[in-house]
Design a protein around this motif. Structure first.
Motif, mmCIF file in Angstrom:
data_model
loop_
_atom_site.group_PDB
_atom_site.id
_atom_site.type_symbol
_atom_site.label_atom_id
_atom_site.label_comp_id
_atom_site.label_asym_id
_atom_site.label_seq_id
_atom_site.Cartn_x
_atom_site.Cartn_y
_atom_site.Cartn_z
ATOM 1 N N ARG A 1 -3.054 14.973 2.417
ATOM 2 C CA ARG A 1 -4.338 15.362 2.355
ATOM 3 C C ARG A 1 -4.845 14.683 0.974
ATOM 4 N NH1 ARG A 1 -7.734 19.491 0.471
ATOM 5 N NH2 ARG A 1 -9.707 19.545 1.496
ATOM 6 N N ALA A 2 -4.003 14.956 -0.267
ATOM 7 C CA ALA A 2 -4.288 14.811 -1.584
ATOM 8 C C ALA A 2 -4.563 13.206 -1.594
ATOM 9 C CB ALA A 2 -3.395 15.147 -2.601
ATOM 10 N N VAL A 3 -3.431 12.417 -0.997
ATOM 11 C CA VAL A 3 -3.571 11.002 -1.054
ATOM 12 C C VAL A 3 -4.767 10.433 -0.244
ATOM 13 C CG1 VAL A 3 -2.114 8.847 -0.393
ATOM 14 C CG2 VAL A 3 -1.038 10.806 -1.397
ATOM 15 N N GLU B 1 0.901 -1.201 0.116
ATOM 16 C CA GLU B 1 -0.167 0.089 -0.022
ATOM 17 C C GLU B 1 0.789 1.271 -0.158
ATOM 18 O OE1 GLU B 1 -3.503 2.099 2.829
ATOM 19 O OE2 GLU B 1 -2.995 -0.089 2.937
ATOM 20 N N ILE B 2 0.512 2.374 -0.666
ATOM 21 C CA ILE B 2 1.054 3.368 -0.832
ATOM 22 C C ILE B 2 0.704 4.573 0.395
ATOM 23 C CG2 ILE B 2 1.535 5.598 -2.131
ATOM 24 C CD1 ILE B 2 1.108 3.961 -4.798
ATOM 25 N N GLU B 3 1.781 4.671 1.097
ATOM 26 C CA GLU B 3 1.412 5.516 2.448
ATOM 27 C C GLU B 3 1.384 7.220 2.068
ATOM 28 O OE1 GLU B 3 1.128 4.333 5.441
ATOM 29 O OE2 GLU B 3 1.650 2.293 4.932
ATOM 30 N N PRO B 4 0.538 7.778 2.695
ATOM 31 C CA PRO B 4 0.297 9.352 2.285
ATOM 32 C C PRO B 4 1.807 9.932 2.512
ATOM 33 C CG PRO B 4 -1.463 8.608 3.668
ATOM 34 C CD PRO B 4 -0.420 7.412 3.511
ATOM 35 N N ASP B 5 2.412 9.867 3.228
ATOM 36 C CA ASP B 5 3.655 10.506 3.336
ATOM 37 C C ASP B 5 4.910 9.774 2.875
ATOM 38 O OD1 ASP B 5 3.840 8.642 5.115
ATOM 39 O OD2 ASP B 5 4.544 9.862 7.019
ATOM 40 N N GLY B 6 4.762 8.504 2.006
ATOM 41 C CA GLY B 6 5.866 8.079 1.417
ATOM 42 C C GLY B 6 6.445 8.542 0.144
ATOM 43 N N PRO B 7 7.638 8.252 -0.437
ATOM 44 C CA PRO B 7 8.198 8.829 -1.410
ATOM 45 C C PRO B 7 7.458 8.635 -2.677
ATOM 46 C CG PRO B 7 9.536 7.120 -0.754
ATOM 47 C CD PRO B 7 8.433 7.212 0.484
ATOM 48 N N ALA C 1 4.323 8.479 -3.129
ATOM 49 C CA ALA C 1 2.929 8.850 -3.076
ATOM 50 C C ALA C 1 2.551 9.988 -4.065
ATOM 51 C CB ALA C 1 2.489 9.347 -1.695
ATOM 52 N N VAL C 2 3.443 10.907 -4.427
ATOM 53 C CA VAL C 2 3.168 12.058 -5.316
ATOM 54 C C VAL C 2 3.214 11.322 -6.850
ATOM 55 C CG1 VAL C 2 3.931 14.291 -6.319
ATOM 56 C CG2 VAL C 2 3.653 13.803 -3.846
ATOM 57 N N PRO C 3 4.210 10.559 -7.231
ATOM 58 C CA PRO C 3 4.332 10.039 -8.594
ATOM 59 C C PRO C 3 2.998 9.102 -8.749
ATOM 60 C CG PRO C 3 6.453 10.059 -7.388
ATOM 61 C CD PRO C 3 5.588 10.393 -6.381
ATOM 62 N N ALA C 4 2.709 8.461 -7.729
ATOM 63 C CA ALA C 4 1.498 7.392 -8.027
ATOM 64 C C ALA C 4 0.228 8.230 -8.204
ATOM 65 C CB ALA C 4 1.331 6.417 -6.695
ATOM 66 N N ASP D 1 -5.014 -0.444 -10.488
ATOM 67 C CA ASP D 1 -3.591 -1.046 -9.550
ATOM 68 C C ASP D 1 -3.381 0.102 -8.466
ATOM 69 O OD1 ASP D 1 -1.160 -2.370 -8.793
ATOM 70 O OD2 ASP D 1 -0.221 -0.715 -9.718
ATOM 71 N N LEU D 2 -3.314 1.219 -9.172
ATOM 72 C CA LEU D 2 -2.842 2.625 -8.266
ATOM 73 C C LEU D 2 -3.935 2.785 -7.185
ATOM 74 C CD1 LEU D 2 -1.466 4.771 -11.100
ATOM 75 C CD2 LEU D 2 0.015 3.996 -9.247
ATOM 76 N N THR D 3 -5.349 2.687 -7.793
ATOM 77 C CA THR D 3 -6.559 2.820 -6.626
ATOM 78 C C THR D 3 -6.496 1.628 -5.776
ATOM 79 O OG1 THR D 3 -7.772 3.645 -8.732
ATOM 80 C CG2 THR D 3 -8.839 2.854 -6.657
ATOM 81 N N ARG D 4 -5.957 0.550 -6.089
ATOM 82 C CA ARG D 4 -5.903 -0.434 -4.932
ATOM 83 C C ARG D 4 -4.959 -0.048 -3.788
ATOM 84 N NH1 ARG D 4 -6.905 -4.176 -9.283
ATOM 85 N NH2 ARG D 4 -4.833 -4.205 -9.720
ATOM 86 N N ARG D 5 -3.814 0.355 -4.345
ATOM 87 C CA ARG D 5 -2.772 0.912 -3.508
ATOM 88 C C ARG D 5 -3.042 1.954 -2.901
ATOM 89 N NH1 ARG D 5 2.661 0.652 -6.553
ATOM 90 N NH2 ARG D 5 3.294 0.504 -4.555
ATOM 91 N N LEU D 6 -3.371 2.989 -3.559
ATOM 92 C CA LEU D 6 -3.592 4.414 -2.712
ATOM 93 C C LEU D 6 -4.844 4.262 -1.893
ATOM 94 C CD1 LEU D 6 -3.288 6.702 -5.978
ATOM 95 C CD2 LEU D 6 -1.927 6.824 -3.499
ATOM 96 N N GLY D 7 -5.935 3.559 -2.395
ATOM 97 C CA GLY D 7 -7.142 3.435 -1.459
ATOM 98 C C GLY D 7 -7.287 2.263 -0.598
ATOM 99 N N GLY D 8 -6.159 1.616 -0.331
ATOM 100 C CA GLY D 8 -6.298 0.515 0.676
ATOM 101 C C GLY D 8 -7.078 -0.373 0.265
ATOM 102 N N LEU D 9 -7.337 -0.818 -0.901
ATOM 103 C CA LEU D 9 -8.274 -1.743 -1.444
ATOM 104 C C LEU D 9 -7.554 -3.086 -1.822
ATOM 105 C CD1 LEU D 9 -10.371 0.242 -3.859
ATOM 106 C CD2 LEU D 9 -10.890 -0.319 -1.665
ATOM 107 N N LEU D 10 -6.673 -3.366 -1.143
ATOM 108 C CA LEU D 10 -5.512 -4.444 -1.229
ATOM 109 C C LEU D 10 -6.032 -5.735 -0.513
ATOM 110 C CD1 LEU D 10 -2.035 -2.857 -0.765
ATOM 111 C CD2 LEU D 10 -3.148 -3.400 -2.782
ATOM 112 N N SER D 11 -7.450 -6.119 -1.304
ATOM 113 C CA SER D 11 -7.968 -7.172 -0.721
ATOM 114 C C SER D 11 -7.301 -8.481 -0.980
ATOM 115 C CB SER D 11 -9.443 -7.171 -0.933
ATOM 116 O OG SER D 11 -10.052 -6.039 -0.620
#
Length: 297
Positions: free
Chosen positions: A137-139, A26-32, A34-37, A210-220
């Motif tokens: 906030r954006a993420v 999962e992509i963390e909101p403050d991770g490196p 986050a912005v590119p994703a 794929d990006l939505t799953r990672r940004l949205g915590g949808l990694l079911s």
């Protein structure tokens, strides 16, 4: 290879399919990353015709960039002011007056001046903090709409598959060495454009998914032994078994070939996938039934 390249791009490459089934990070909101994703997701949604789904996240991301740009400009201007004041003092006839003027410049510019060379000034440090907060906030805004975005992408996937599956093609398209020329000379010339456009659309929407799953915590977690390609092909075991045959097919025809050979391409959720590769959807749980009853895919 990226996840998109290793799964959805089978339709456009001869690489081996990604058969792994470990969960993505999962992509963390403050991770490196986050912005590119988030920028990639915004670009994908824009290209797919759904830019308004993340307007608030886009504005927050733009605010972050604006803060950084303005702060960098103010800090550079402050450094330049002091540099010029020192040069004037060195050349002035009235050195003391020039030094006093330089001191006044120093007081005004001090909040933007680095304490040590190579370091940020106090205000620059604060600006960076606010910029990071805007990115977070954006993420988080994007993540909060993850389920809504995923459902819209499922609609796009179903439409792309429907259009490709319905495109009329000459019977010999599967045996000719030049399928593009054959289709373009036939009465179904428009079908080739459909294959190209919808094939590209299918790949792009899967990158967005794929990006939505990672940004949205949808990694079911996928059921059973299902690999990640099950998100693209519900009959994932058939897809794995027939991959060598797919490699012999011209790239623009691969999505159509997958449709015709029962791979069931689309964009699927874990509760729509069988862990043993059977293309028949798994029985829905009570919770899943309720989700589908109120508009789920």
């Amino acid at each position: 290879m990226t996840t998109t390249a290793s799964v959805a791009a089978w339709l456009g490459s001869n690489d081996e399919p990604d058969s792994t089934f470990h969960p993505l990070r999962e992509i963390e909101p403050d991770g490196p990353d986050a912005v590119p994703a988030l920028r990639r997701l915004l670009a994908d949604l824009d290209a797919l015709g759904a830019p308004s789904m993340l307007t608030d996240a886009k504005l927050a991301l733009e605010k972050s960039s604006e803060i950084n740009q303005q702060a960098a400009s103010r800090q550079n201007a402050a450094i330049q002011r002091i540099t010029e004041a020192r040069q004037r003092a060195a050349l002035a006839d009235d050195t003391i007056a020039a030094l006093e003027a330089m001191a006044a410049e120093q007081r005004d510019a001090e909040p933007w001046l680095p304490v040590q060379p190579g370091q940020d000034s106090p205000l620059m440090s604060e600006a960076r903090r606010l910029s990071r907060a805007s990115v977070q906030r954006a993420v988080m805004l994007a993540g909060g709409k993850g389920d809504l975005i995923y459902r819209k992408l499922q609609e796009f996937a179903a439409d792309a598959v429907d259009q490709v599956g319905a495109a009329p093609l000459p019977e010999k398209v599967w045996v000719t060495p030049e399928p593009a020329a054959l289709v373009m000379r036939s009465e179904h010339a428009e079908s080739w454009t459909t294959l190209l456009m919808q094939g590209d659309r299918f790949m792009r929407l899967h990158e967005a998914a794929d990006l939505t799953r990672r940004l949205g915590g949808l990694l079911s977690e996928l059921p059973g032994a299902a690999p990640r390609l099950a998100f693209q092909y519900r009959a994932w075991l058939t897809a794995q078994q027939q991959f060598e045959e797919l490699r012999t097919v011209a790239r623009p025809l691969r999505l159509r070939w997958a449709i015709d050979h029962g791979w069931q391409p689309g964009l699927w959720r874990p509760d729509q996938i069988n862990g043993n590769g059977d293309p028949t959807p798994t029985p829905l749980t009570i919770g899943a039934r309720l989700k589908h009853a109120v508009g789920g895919a």
